[in-house]
Design a protein around this motif. Structure first.
Motif, PDB file in Angstrom:
ATOM      1  N   ARG A 173       0.805  -1.223   0.000  1.00  0.00           N
ATOM      2  CA  ARG A 173       0.000   0.000   0.000  1.00  0.00           C
ATOM      3  C   ARG A 173       0.836   1.269   0.000  1.00  0.00           C
ATOM      4  N   LYS A 174       2.070   1.186   0.487  1.00  0.00           N
ATOM      5  CA  LYS A 174       2.964   2.335   0.445  1.00  0.00           C
ATOM      6  C   LYS A 174       3.436   2.617  -0.980  1.00  0.00           C
ATOM      7  N   ARG A 175       3.295   1.629  -1.844  1.00  0.00           N
ATOM      8  CA  ARG A 175       3.832   1.753  -3.202  1.00  0.00           C
ATOM      9  C   ARG A 175       2.761   1.671  -4.290  1.00  0.00           C
ATOM     10  N   ASN A 176       1.524   1.345  -3.922  1.00  0.00           N
ATOM     11  CA  ASN A 176       0.468   1.167  -4.913  1.00  0.00           C
ATOM     12  C   ASN A 176      -0.838   1.757  -4.414  1.00  0.00           C
ATOM     13  N   ASP A 177      -1.643   2.281  -5.335  1.00  0.00           N
ATOM     14  CA  ASP A 177      -2.936   2.867  -4.993  1.00  0.00           C
ATOM     15  C   ASP A 177      -4.055   1.833  -5.010  1.00  0.00           C
ATOM     16  N   LYS A 178      -3.951   0.838  -5.882  1.00  0.00           N
ATOM     17  CA  LYS A 178      -5.030  -0.143  -6.021  1.00  0.00           C
ATOM     18  C   LYS A 178      -4.844  -1.299  -5.038  1.00  0.00           C
ATOM     19  N   GLU A 179      -5.962  -1.989  -4.763  1.00  0.00           N
ATOM     20  CA  GLU A 179      -5.906  -3.154  -3.895  1.00  0.00           C
ATOM     21  C   GLU A 179      -5.255  -4.325  -4.628  1.00  0.00           C
ATOM     22  N   PRO A 180      -4.432  -5.107  -3.938  1.00  0.00           N
ATOM     23  CA  PRO A 180      -3.724  -6.200  -4.611  1.00  0.00           C
ATOM     24  C   PRO A 180      -4.600  -7.436  -4.789  1.00  0.00           C
ATOM     25  N   ALA A 181      -4.242  -8.259  -5.739  1.00  0.00           N
ATOM     26  CA  ALA A 181      -4.819  -9.599  -5.834  1.00  0.00           C
ATOM     27  C   ALA A 181      -4.097 -10.480  -4.821  1.00  0.00           C
ATOM     28  N   ILE A 182      -4.846 -11.296  -4.095  1.00  0.00           N
ATOM     29  CA  ILE A 182      -4.222 -12.139  -3.072  1.00  0.00           C
ATOM     30  C   ILE A 182      -4.700 -13.590  -3.196  1.00  0.00           C
ATOM     31  N   ILE A 183      -3.866 -14.487  -2.760  1.00  0.00           N
ATOM     32  CA  ILE A 183      -4.248 -15.889  -2.582  1.00  0.00           C
ATOM     33  C   ILE A 183      -3.842 -16.278  -1.167  1.00  0.00           C
ATOM     34  N   GLU A 184      -4.788 -16.837  -0.408  1.00  0.00           N
ATOM     35  CA  GLU A 184      -4.527 -17.202   0.981  1.00  0.00           C
ATOM     36  C   GLU A 184      -4.214 -18.688   1.102  1.00  0.00           C
ATOM     37  N   PHE A 185      -3.319 -19.007   2.026  1.00  0.00           N
ATOM     38  CA  PHE A 185      -2.937 -20.393   2.304  1.00  0.00           C
ATOM     39  C   PHE A 185      -2.945 -20.624   3.813  1.00  0.00           C
ATOM     40  N   ASP A 186      -3.088 -21.880   4.203  1.00  0.00           N
ATOM     41  CA  ASP A 186      -3.164 -22.222   5.623  1.00  0.00           C
ATOM     42  C   ASP A 186      -1.832 -22.630   6.235  1.00  0.00           C
ATOM     43  N   SER A 187      -0.778 -22.724   5.429  1.00  0.00           N
ATOM     44  CA  SER A 187       0.505 -23.153   5.976  1.00  0.00           C
ATOM     45  C   SER A 187       1.654 -22.465   5.261  1.00  0.00           C
ATOM     46  N   LEU A 188       2.778 -22.399   5.957  1.00  0.00           N
ATOM     47  CA  LEU A 188       3.989 -21.808   5.396  1.00  0.00           C
ATOM     48  C   LEU A 188       4.476 -22.625   4.200  1.00  0.00           C
ATOM     49  N   GLU A 189       4.431 -23.943   4.320  1.00  0.00           N
ATOM     50  CA  GLU A 189       4.905 -24.782   3.221  1.00  0.00           C
ATOM     51  C   GLU A 189       4.077 -24.582   1.967  1.00  0.00           C
ATOM     52  N   ALA A 190       2.761 -24.363   2.122  1.00  0.00           N
ATOM     53  CA  ALA A 190       1.900 -24.125   0.965  1.00  0.00           C
ATOM     54  C   ALA A 190       2.265 -22.815   0.270  1.00  0.00           C
ATOM     55  N   ILE A 191       2.590 -21.793   1.059  1.00  0.00           N
ATOM     56  CA  ILE A 191       2.998 -20.509   0.479  1.00  0.00           C
ATOM     57  C   ILE A 191       4.307 -20.671  -0.283  1.00  0.00           C
ATOM     58  N   LEU A 192       5.264 -21.371   0.316  1.00  0.00           N
ATOM     59  CA  LEU A 192       6.554 -21.582  -0.343  1.00  0.00           C
ATOM     60  C   LEU A 192       6.389 -22.366  -1.645  1.00  0.00           C
ATOM     61  N   GLN A 193       5.495 -23.342  -1.632  1.00  0.00           N
ATOM     62  CA  GLN A 193       5.256 -24.120  -2.847  1.00  0.00           C
ATOM     63  C   GLN A 193       4.620 -23.241  -3.913  1.00  0.00           C
ATOM     64  N   ALA A 194       3.688 -22.362  -3.498  1.00  0.00           N
ATOM     65  CA  ALA A 194       3.039 -21.459  -4.450  1.00  0.00           C
ATOM     66  C   ALA A 194       4.046 -20.497  -5.067  1.00  0.00           C
ATOM     67  N   VAL A 195       4.993 -20.010  -4.254  1.00  0.00           N
ATOM     68  CA  VAL A 195       6.054 -19.148  -4.786  1.00  0.00           C
ATOM     69  C   VAL A 195       6.891 -19.933  -5.789  1.00  0.00           C
ATOM     70  N   SER A 196       7.204 -21.181  -5.467  1.00  0.00           N
ATOM     71  CA  SER A 196       7.998 -22.022  -6.365  1.00  0.00           C
ATOM     72  C   SER A 196       7.288 -22.282  -7.692  1.00  0.00           C
ATOM     73  N   GLU A 197       5.947 -22.225  -7.664  1.00  0.00           N
ATOM     74  CA  GLU A 197       5.162 -22.434  -8.884  1.00  0.00           C
ATOM     75  C   GLU A 197       4.960 -21.136  -9.663  1.00  0.00           C
ATOM     76  N   GLY A 198       5.483 -20.028  -9.131  1.00  0.00           N
ATOM     77  CA  GLY A 198       5.372 -18.754  -9.836  1.00  0.00           C
ATOM     78  C   GLY A 198       4.025 -18.077  -9.714  1.00  0.00           C
ATOM     79  N   LEU A 199       3.248 -18.427  -8.672  1.00  0.00           N
ATOM     80  CA  LEU A 199       1.906 -17.849  -8.525  1.00  0.00           C
ATOM     81  C   LEU A 199       1.933 -16.405  -8.048  1.00  0.00           C
ATOM     82  N   GLY A 200       3.037 -15.959  -7.459  1.00  0.00           N
ATOM     83  CA  GLY A 200       3.099 -14.587  -6.967  1.00  0.00           C
ATOM     84  C   GLY A 200       4.289 -14.397  -6.053  1.00  0.00           C
ATOM     85  N   ILE A 201       4.216 -13.357  -5.212  1.00  0.00           N
ATOM     86  CA  ILE A 201       5.302 -13.052  -4.287  1.00  0.00           C
ATOM     87  C   ILE A 201       4.779 -13.136  -2.859  1.00  0.00           C
ATOM     88  N   SER A 202       5.692 -13.328  -1.921  1.00  0.00           N
ATOM     89  CA  SER A 202       5.305 -13.385  -0.525  1.00  0.00           C
ATOM     90  C   SER A 202       6.389 -12.743   0.320  1.00  0.00           C
TER      91      SER A 202
END
Length: 278
Positions: free
Chosen positions: A200-229
Protein backbone atom coordinates in the motif's frame (compact mmCIF):
# COMPACT_ATOMS: atom_id res chain seq x y z
CA UNK A 1 -12.70 -31.08 45.90
CA UNK A 2 -11.39 -34.27 44.32
CA UNK A 3 -8.42 -34.13 41.96
CA UNK A 4 -10.36 -36.23 39.43
CA UNK A 5 -13.15 -33.64 39.30
CA UNK A 6 -10.62 -30.83 38.91
CA UNK A 7 -8.98 -32.69 36.02
CA UNK A 8 -12.36 -32.94 34.28
CA UNK A 9 -13.03 -29.27 35.01
CA UNK A 10 -9.71 -28.24 33.46
CA UNK A 11 -10.36 -30.23 30.28
CA UNK A 12 -13.85 -28.75 29.88
CA UNK A 13 -12.45 -25.24 30.44
CA UNK A 14 -9.78 -25.75 27.79
CA UNK A 15 -11.95 -27.51 25.21
CA UNK A 16 -15.05 -25.39 25.98
CA UNK A 17 -17.15 -28.49 25.41
CA UNK A 18 -18.45 -31.30 27.59
CA UNK A 19 -18.91 -33.64 24.63
CA UNK A 20 -15.29 -33.13 23.45
CA UNK A 21 -14.05 -33.68 27.01
CA UNK A 22 -16.06 -36.89 27.30
CA UNK A 23 -14.60 -38.11 24.01
CA UNK A 24 -11.04 -37.20 25.01
CA UNK A 25 -11.25 -38.82 28.46
CA UNK A 26 -13.29 -41.83 27.35
CA UNK A 27 -16.38 -41.02 29.43
CA UNK A 28 -20.04 -40.59 28.60
CA UNK A 29 -21.21 -36.97 28.58
CA UNK A 30 -23.77 -37.35 31.45
CA UNK A 31 -20.89 -38.43 33.69
CA UNK A 32 -18.97 -35.24 32.83
CA UNK A 33 -22.04 -33.09 33.49
CA UNK A 34 -22.71 -34.83 36.80
CA UNK A 35 -19.15 -34.35 38.00
CA UNK A 36 -19.19 -30.65 37.16
CA UNK A 37 -22.60 -30.20 38.75
CA UNK A 38 -21.30 -31.77 41.95
CA UNK A 39 -18.29 -29.45 41.91
CA UNK A 40 -20.54 -26.41 41.47
CA UNK A 41 -22.79 -27.56 44.34
CA UNK A 42 -19.77 -28.09 46.60
CA UNK A 43 -18.39 -24.61 45.84
CA UNK A 44 -21.79 -22.92 45.80
CA UNK A 45 -21.17 -21.09 42.51
CA UNK A 46 -21.65 -21.55 38.78
CA UNK A 47 -18.39 -22.42 37.04
CA UNK A 48 -19.65 -22.45 33.45
CA UNK A 49 -22.11 -20.60 31.26
CA UNK A 50 -23.79 -23.17 29.04
CA UNK A 51 -24.95 -22.32 25.50
CA UNK A 52 -25.65 -24.01 22.16
CA UNK A 53 -21.98 -23.81 21.12
CA UNK A 54 -20.60 -25.30 24.31
CA UNK A 55 -19.53 -23.73 27.61
CA UNK A 56 -17.51 -20.73 28.75
CA UNK A 57 -16.05 -19.98 32.17
CA UNK A 58 -17.73 -17.66 34.65
CA UNK A 59 -15.52 -15.29 36.65
CA UNK A 60 -15.54 -17.84 39.49
CA UNK A 61 -14.59 -20.55 36.98
CA UNK A 62 -11.62 -18.49 35.80
CA UNK A 63 -10.43 -18.10 39.40
CA UNK A 64 -10.68 -21.85 39.97
CA UNK A 65 -8.86 -22.62 36.70
CA UNK A 66 -5.97 -20.40 37.80
CA UNK A 67 -5.62 -22.40 41.02
CA UNK A 68 -5.99 -25.72 39.20
CA UNK A 69 -3.17 -24.70 36.83
CA UNK A 70 -0.97 -23.85 39.81
CA UNK A 71 -1.71 -27.21 41.42
CA UNK A 72 -0.95 -28.98 38.15
CA UNK A 73 2.42 -27.24 37.94
CA UNK A 74 3.29 -28.29 41.52
CA UNK A 75 2.27 -31.92 40.94
CA UNK A 76 4.31 -32.15 37.72
CA UNK A 77 7.34 -30.59 39.39
CA UNK A 78 7.01 -32.94 42.37
CA UNK A 79 7.07 -36.01 40.10
CA UNK A 80 10.07 -34.68 38.16
CA UNK A 81 11.94 -33.89 41.39
CA UNK A 82 11.21 -37.27 42.99
CA UNK A 83 12.00 -39.41 39.92
CA UNK A 84 13.69 -37.39 37.13
CA UNK A 85 14.49 -40.61 35.25
CA UNK A 86 10.78 -41.32 34.76
CA UNK A 87 9.23 -37.84 34.74
CA UNK A 88 10.56 -34.90 32.74
CA UNK A 89 9.72 -31.24 33.37
CA UNK A 90 7.08 -30.14 30.83
CA UNK A 91 7.34 -26.85 28.93
CA UNK A 92 4.76 -25.92 26.29
CA UNK A 93 5.52 -22.98 23.99
CA UNK A 94 3.23 -21.36 21.44
CA UNK A 95 4.01 -19.56 18.18
CA UNK A 96 2.46 -18.95 14.78
CA UNK A 97 3.52 -21.24 11.93
CA UNK A 98 5.78 -18.64 10.35
CA UNK A 99 7.40 -17.42 13.57
CA UNK A 100 8.09 -21.02 14.59
CA UNK A 101 9.64 -21.96 11.23
CA UNK A 102 13.36 -21.38 11.95
CA UNK A 103 14.22 -19.20 14.93
CA UNK A 104 12.16 -21.04 17.56
CA UNK A 105 13.59 -24.51 16.74
CA UNK A 106 17.08 -22.99 16.93
CA UNK A 107 16.36 -21.51 20.38
CA UNK A 108 14.80 -24.73 21.69
CA UNK A 109 17.67 -26.83 20.36
CA UNK A 110 20.25 -24.61 22.11
CA UNK A 111 18.19 -24.63 25.32
CA UNK A 112 17.90 -28.44 25.44
CA UNK A 113 21.67 -28.90 25.12
CA UNK A 114 22.01 -27.81 28.75
CA UNK A 115 18.50 -28.71 30.02
CA UNK A 116 18.12 -32.41 29.26
CA UNK A 117 15.34 -33.00 31.80
CA UNK A 118 12.87 -30.62 30.13
CA UNK A 119 10.22 -31.98 27.75
CA UNK A 120 9.45 -29.17 25.28
CA UNK A 121 6.32 -29.08 23.13
CA UNK A 122 5.58 -26.45 20.47
CA UNK A 123 1.98 -25.51 19.69
CA UNK A 124 1.15 -23.52 16.54
CA UNK A 125 -2.10 -21.71 15.83
CA UNK A 126 -3.56 -18.27 15.14
CA UNK A 127 -2.58 -15.39 17.39
CA UNK A 128 -5.94 -14.99 19.19
CA UNK A 129 -6.19 -18.73 19.82
CA UNK A 130 -2.63 -18.80 21.19
CA UNK A 131 -3.36 -15.91 23.57
CA UNK A 132 -6.47 -17.75 24.75
CA UNK A 133 -4.41 -20.91 25.31
CA UNK A 134 -1.85 -18.90 27.30
CA UNK A 135 -4.64 -17.37 29.37
CA UNK A 136 -6.12 -20.79 30.17
CA UNK A 137 -2.75 -22.27 31.11
CA UNK A 138 -2.42 -24.55 28.08
CA UNK A 139 0.80 -22.71 27.19
CA UNK A 140 3.65 -21.65 29.45
CA UNK A 141 4.81 -18.93 27.08
CA UNK A 142 4.20 -17.55 23.62
CA UNK A 143 6.35 -16.00 20.90
CA UNK A 144 4.24 -13.19 19.47
CA UNK A 145 4.29 -9.98 17.46
CA UNK A 146 2.02 -7.00 17.97
CA UNK A 147 -0.56 -6.02 20.54
CA UNK A 148 -1.69 -8.03 23.56
CA UNK A 149 -3.28 -7.34 26.95
CA UNK A 150 -0.44 -5.93 29.07
CA UNK A 151 -2.50 -6.24 32.25
CA UNK A 152 -2.74 -10.00 31.71
CA UNK A 153 0.55 -10.83 29.95
CA UNK A 154 4.13 -9.59 30.15
CA UNK A 155 7.09 -9.81 27.77
CA UNK A 156 10.28 -11.25 29.24
CA UNK A 157 12.39 -11.42 26.07
CA UNK A 158 12.38 -9.99 22.55
CA UNK A 159 14.37 -10.09 19.32
CA UNK A 160 14.17 -8.47 15.89
CA UNK A 161 13.69 -10.57 12.78
CA UNK A 162 14.92 -9.65 9.31
CA UNK A 163 12.30 -10.07 6.61
CA UNK A 164 12.49 -10.59 2.87
CA UNK A 165 10.32 -10.63 -0.24
CA UNK A 166 10.49 -13.91 -2.12
CA UNK A 167 9.54 -14.92 -5.66
CA UNK A 168 10.33 -17.52 -8.28
CA UNK A 169 12.13 -15.04 -10.58
CA UNK A 170 14.02 -11.81 -10.06
CA UNK A 171 11.71 -10.17 -12.63
CA UNK A 172 8.74 -10.74 -10.32
CA UNK A 173 10.46 -8.72 -7.59
CA UNK A 174 11.22 -5.92 -10.03
CA UNK A 175 7.55 -5.80 -11.09
CA UNK A 176 6.03 -6.10 -7.61
CA UNK A 177 3.01 -3.96 -8.50
CA UNK A 178 1.88 -6.58 -11.03
CA UNK A 179 2.15 -9.57 -8.72
CA UNK A 180 -0.37 -11.57 -6.70
CA UNK A 181 0.36 -11.53 -2.97
CA UNK A 182 0.60 -14.97 -1.39
CA UNK A 183 -0.31 -14.74 2.29
CA UNK A 184 -1.30 -16.75 5.35
CA UNK A 185 -5.07 -17.00 5.90
CA UNK A 186 -4.70 -15.84 9.52
CA UNK A 187 -5.76 -12.14 9.55
CA UNK A 188 -3.41 -11.49 12.49
CA UNK A 189 -0.33 -12.94 10.74
CA UNK A 190 2.43 -10.34 11.05
CA UNK A 191 4.02 -11.26 7.71
CA UNK A 192 0.70 -11.01 5.90
CA UNK A 193 0.00 -7.56 7.35
CA UNK A 194 3.57 -6.35 6.79
CA UNK A 195 3.34 -7.39 3.13
CA UNK A 196 0.04 -5.51 2.78
CA UNK A 197 1.61 -2.39 4.34
CA UNK A 198 4.59 -2.70 2.00
CA UNK A 199 2.24 -2.93 -1.00
CA UNK A 200 0.00 0.00 0.00
CA UNK A 201 2.96 2.34 0.44
CA UNK A 202 3.83 1.75 -3.20
CA UNK A 203 0.47 1.17 -4.91
CA UNK A 204 -2.94 2.87 -4.99
CA UNK A 205 -5.03 -0.14 -6.02
CA UNK A 206 -5.91 -3.15 -3.89
CA UNK A 207 -3.72 -6.20 -4.61
CA UNK A 208 -4.82 -9.60 -5.83
CA UNK A 209 -4.22 -12.14 -3.07
CA UNK A 210 -4.25 -15.89 -2.58
CA UNK A 211 -4.53 -17.20 0.98
CA UNK A 212 -2.94 -20.39 2.30
CA UNK A 213 -3.16 -22.22 5.62
CA UNK A 214 0.51 -23.15 5.98
CA UNK A 215 3.99 -21.81 5.40
CA UNK A 216 4.91 -24.78 3.22
CA UNK A 217 1.90 -24.13 0.96
CA UNK A 218 3.00 -20.51 0.48
CA UNK A 219 6.55 -21.58 -0.34
CA UNK A 220 5.26 -24.12 -2.85
CA UNK A 221 3.04 -21.46 -4.45
CA UNK A 222 6.05 -19.15 -4.79
CA UNK A 223 8.00 -22.02 -6.36
CA UNK A 224 5.16 -22.43 -8.88
CA UNK A 225 5.37 -18.75 -9.84
CA UNK A 226 1.91 -17.85 -8.52
CA UNK A 227 3.10 -14.59 -6.97
CA UNK A 228 5.30 -13.05 -4.29
CA UNK A 229 5.30 -13.38 -0.53
CA UNK A 230 7.09 -12.10 2.56
CA UNK A 231 8.97 -14.36 4.96
CA UNK A 232 11.54 -14.27 7.74
CA UNK A 233 14.97 -13.89 6.10
CA UNK A 234 16.12 -17.16 7.71
CA UNK A 235 13.35 -19.07 5.94
CA UNK A 236 14.27 -17.54 2.59
CA UNK A 237 17.95 -18.33 3.11
CA UNK A 238 17.12 -21.97 3.78
CA UNK A 239 15.30 -22.11 0.42
CA UNK A 240 18.12 -20.60 -1.66
CA UNK A 241 18.94 -23.98 -3.13
CA UNK A 242 15.42 -24.10 -4.59
CA UNK A 243 16.22 -21.10 -6.85
CA UNK A 244 13.78 -18.83 -5.01
CA UNK A 245 14.81 -15.19 -5.41
CA UNK A 246 14.68 -12.88 -2.42
CA UNK A 247 15.02 -9.21 -1.58
CA UNK A 248 15.73 -8.34 2.05
CA UNK A 249 13.86 -5.29 3.33
CA UNK A 250 15.02 -2.56 5.69
CA UNK A 251 12.04 -3.17 7.98
CA UNK A 252 12.41 -5.56 10.90
CA UNK A 253 9.76 -7.37 12.90
CA UNK A 254 9.85 -7.43 16.69
CA UNK A 255 9.05 -10.80 18.26
CA UNK A 256 8.40 -11.03 22.02
CA UNK A 257 8.25 -14.00 24.34
CA UNK A 258 5.20 -13.40 26.50
CA UNK A 259 4.08 -15.15 29.68
CA UNK A 260 1.02 -14.83 31.86
CA UNK A 261 1.41 -12.48 34.80
CA UNK A 262 1.21 -14.82 37.78
CA UNK A 263 3.18 -15.74 40.89
CA UNK A 264 3.44 -19.48 40.20
CA UNK A 265 5.75 -20.45 37.34
CA UNK A 266 7.03 -23.95 36.66
CA UNK A 267 10.79 -24.47 37.01
CA UNK A 268 11.16 -25.35 33.32
CA UNK A 269 9.71 -21.98 32.33
CA UNK A 270 12.07 -20.16 34.71
CA UNK A 271 14.98 -22.06 33.14
CA UNK A 272 13.84 -21.14 29.63
CA UNK A 273 13.43 -17.44 30.51
CA UNK A 274 16.91 -17.41 32.10
CA UNK A 275 18.29 -19.04 28.95
CA UNK A 276 16.65 -16.43 26.70
CA UNK A 277 17.77 -13.48 28.80
CA UNK A 278 21.35 -14.68 29.12
Amino acid sequence: MESHDLRIFKHVAQLQSMSKTAEKLGYVQPNISQRLKGLEVELGVKLFIRNNRGVTLTNEGKILLNYVNQMTVLMEEAKAAINPHKWREPLTIGASQTISAVKIPQLVSAFLKTNHTVDVKIRTSEKLKLLEMLSYGELDGLFINGEYNHSQFEAVYSYFENITLISLTHDQLKKQHEQTLLVNSDPSCVYRNTLFDFWRKRNDKEPAIIEFDSLEAILQAVSEGLGISLMPADVAQNRKENTIHFQELKEKIKIEFVIKQRKQQRHSLKKFIHFLQS
